[in-house]
Design a protein around this motif. Structure first.
Motif, PDB file in Angstrom:
ATOM      1  N   SER A 204       0.861  -1.184   0.000  1.00  0.00           N
ATOM      2  CA  SER A 204       0.000   0.000   0.000  1.00  0.00           C
ATOM      3  C   SER A 204       0.894   1.229   0.000  1.00  0.00           C
ATOM      4  O   SER A 204       1.973   1.218   0.575  1.00  0.00           O
ATOM      5  CB  SER A 204      -0.948   0.022   1.203  1.00  0.00           C
ATOM      6  OG  SER A 204      -0.243   0.186   2.407  1.00  0.00           O
ATOM      7  N   CYS A 205       0.432   2.250  -0.687  1.00  0.00           N
ATOM      8  CA  CYS A 205       1.151   3.517  -0.736  1.00  0.00           C
ATOM      9  C   CYS A 205       0.151   4.620  -0.413  1.00  0.00           C
ATOM     10  O   CYS A 205      -0.700   4.958  -1.238  1.00  0.00           O
ATOM     11  CB  CYS A 205       1.782   3.732  -2.108  1.00  0.00           C
ATOM     12  SG  CYS A 205       2.728   5.271  -2.206  1.00  0.00           S
ATOM     13  N   ARG A 206       0.245   5.140   0.797  1.00  0.00           N
ATOM     14  CA  ARG A 206      -0.676   6.183   1.261  1.00  0.00           C
ATOM     15  C   ARG A 206      -0.121   7.541   0.884  1.00  0.00           C
ATOM     16  O   ARG A 206       1.029   7.864   1.189  1.00  0.00           O
ATOM     17  CB  ARG A 206      -0.858   6.087   2.760  1.00  0.00           C
ATOM     18  CG  ARG A 206      -1.772   7.131   3.310  1.00  0.00           C
ATOM     19  CD  ARG A 206      -2.504   6.598   4.523  1.00  0.00           C
ATOM     20  NE  ARG A 206      -3.178   7.632   5.266  1.00  0.00           N
ATOM     21  CZ  ARG A 206      -4.267   8.252   4.858  1.00  0.00           C
ATOM     22  NH1 ARG A 206      -4.801   7.949   3.701  1.00  0.00           N
ATOM     23  NH2 ARG A 206      -4.841   9.175   5.595  1.00  0.00           N
TER      24      ARG A 206
ATOM     25  N   VAL B  28      -3.556   0.567  -3.304  1.00  0.00           N
ATOM     26  CA  VAL B  28      -3.344  -0.771  -2.757  1.00  0.00           C
ATOM     27  C   VAL B  28      -3.137  -1.744  -3.903  1.00  0.00           C
ATOM     28  O   VAL B  28      -3.720  -1.588  -4.984  1.00  0.00           O
ATOM     29  CB  VAL B  28      -4.508  -1.228  -1.858  1.00  0.00           C
ATOM     30  CG1 VAL B  28      -4.592  -0.382  -0.602  1.00  0.00           C
ATOM     31  CG2 VAL B  28      -5.831  -1.194  -2.590  1.00  0.00           C
TER      32      VAL B  28
ATOM     33  N   PRO C  85      -5.649   2.485   4.130  1.00  0.00           N
ATOM     34  CA  PRO C  85      -5.992   1.233   3.451  1.00  0.00           C
ATOM     35  C   PRO C  85      -6.965   0.408   4.288  1.00  0.00           C
ATOM     36  O   PRO C  85      -6.908   0.431   5.512  1.00  0.00           O
ATOM     37  CB  PRO C  85      -4.646   0.519   3.304  1.00  0.00           C
ATOM     38  CG  PRO C  85      -3.774   1.121   4.344  1.00  0.00           C
ATOM     39  CD  PRO C  85      -4.253   2.528   4.541  1.00  0.00           C
TER      40      PRO C  85
ATOM     41  N   LYS D   6      -4.199  -4.123   6.320  1.00  0.00           N
ATOM     42  CA  LYS D   6      -2.783  -3.868   6.538  1.00  0.00           C
ATOM     43  C   LYS D   6      -1.950  -4.667   5.524  1.00  0.00           C
ATOM     44  O   LYS D   6      -1.970  -5.894   5.528  1.00  0.00           O
ATOM     45  CB  LYS D   6      -2.419  -4.276   7.962  1.00  0.00           C
ATOM     46  CG  LYS D   6      -1.042  -3.935   8.388  1.00  0.00           C
ATOM     47  CD  LYS D   6      -0.878  -4.296   9.853  1.00  0.00           C
ATOM     48  CE  LYS D   6       0.544  -4.108  10.300  1.00  0.00           C
ATOM     49  NZ  LYS D   6       0.699  -4.468  11.716  1.00  0.00           N
ATOM     50  N   ALA D   7      -1.250  -3.958   4.649  1.00  0.00           N
ATOM     51  CA  ALA D   7      -0.406  -4.601   3.642  1.00  0.00           C
ATOM     52  C   ALA D   7       0.912  -5.049   4.270  1.00  0.00           C
ATOM     53  O   ALA D   7       1.337  -4.523   5.300  1.00  0.00           O
ATOM     54  CB  ALA D   7      -0.137  -3.632   2.492  1.00  0.00           C
TER      55      ALA D   7
ATOM     56  N   THR E  64      -5.077   6.098  -0.757  1.00  0.00           N
ATOM     57  CA  THR E  64      -4.114   4.997  -0.669  1.00  0.00           C
ATOM     58  C   THR E  64      -4.240   4.134  -1.913  1.00  0.00           C
ATOM     59  O   THR E  64      -5.348   3.747  -2.289  1.00  0.00           O
ATOM     60  CB  THR E  64      -4.372   4.142   0.588  1.00  0.00           C
ATOM     61  OG1 THR E  64      -4.313   4.973   1.751  1.00  0.00           O
ATOM     62  CG2 THR E  64      -3.342   3.031   0.709  1.00  0.00           C
TER      63      THR E  64
ATOM     64  N   ARG F  35       4.196  -1.274   3.525  1.00  0.00           N
ATOM     65  CA  ARG F  35       3.389  -0.060   3.580  1.00  0.00           C
ATOM     66  C   ARG F  35       4.279   1.176   3.486  1.00  0.00           C
ATOM     67  O   ARG F  35       5.228   1.321   4.235  1.00  0.00           O
ATOM     68  CB  ARG F  35       2.598  -0.027   4.894  1.00  0.00           C
ATOM     69  CG  ARG F  35       1.656  -1.201   5.031  1.00  0.00           C
ATOM     70  CD  ARG F  35       0.900  -1.220   6.358  1.00  0.00           C
ATOM     71  NE  ARG F  35       1.708  -1.143   7.568  1.00  0.00           N
ATOM     72  CZ  ARG F  35       2.355  -2.169   8.134  1.00  0.00           C
ATOM     73  NH1 ARG F  35       2.353  -3.351   7.545  1.00  0.00           N
ATOM     74  NH2 ARG F  35       3.027  -2.019   9.248  1.00  0.00           N
TER      75      ARG F  35
END
Length: 115
Positions: A36-38, A47, A65, A68-69, A45, A72
């Protein structure tokens, strides 16, 4: 301020760069993990999954997200674009708190080859 579209394009460029990597970098890019990239300033986010040496963005969600990846990232849109364009060194951004990265210890050891 970078837009959602510019951030998505930066992630696509990062994925392309990873796909063309060789040696130790290619081995690190070959991880199979949820990611994930917030983007903090846009409150979105991205995902997806890192697999086959690429990042596959599967969805864009508002806020944090939903799950929980395994890997992250969090940063502003401008920092994402600057990182991918090579204008912002990852170590400096991470050390100053502009970028946060959460992953298991083993993944962090592999990912450092990418960064």
């Amino acid at each position: 301020m970078a837009t959602i579209e510019e951030c998505r394009a930066a992630l696509d460029r990062l994925s392309e760069n990873m796909g063309g990597a060789e040696g130790d970098v290619r081995a690190a890019a070959a991880l199979d993990r949820s990611v994930s990239c917030r983007i903090t300033d846009l409150d979105v986010t991205f995902v997806g999954r890192m697999s086959g040496g690429r990042i596959h963005v599967q969805d864009t969600v508002q806020g944090p997200p939903p799950q929980k990846a395994q890997i992250r990232l969090a940063m502003t849109g401008d920092d994402l674009v600057a990182l991918v364009d090579g204008e912002l060194p990852f170590a400096r951004a991470w050390g100053s708190g502009r970028v946060t990265l959460h992953a298991g210890v083993r993944d962090l050891l592999l990912l450092r080859k990418l960064l």
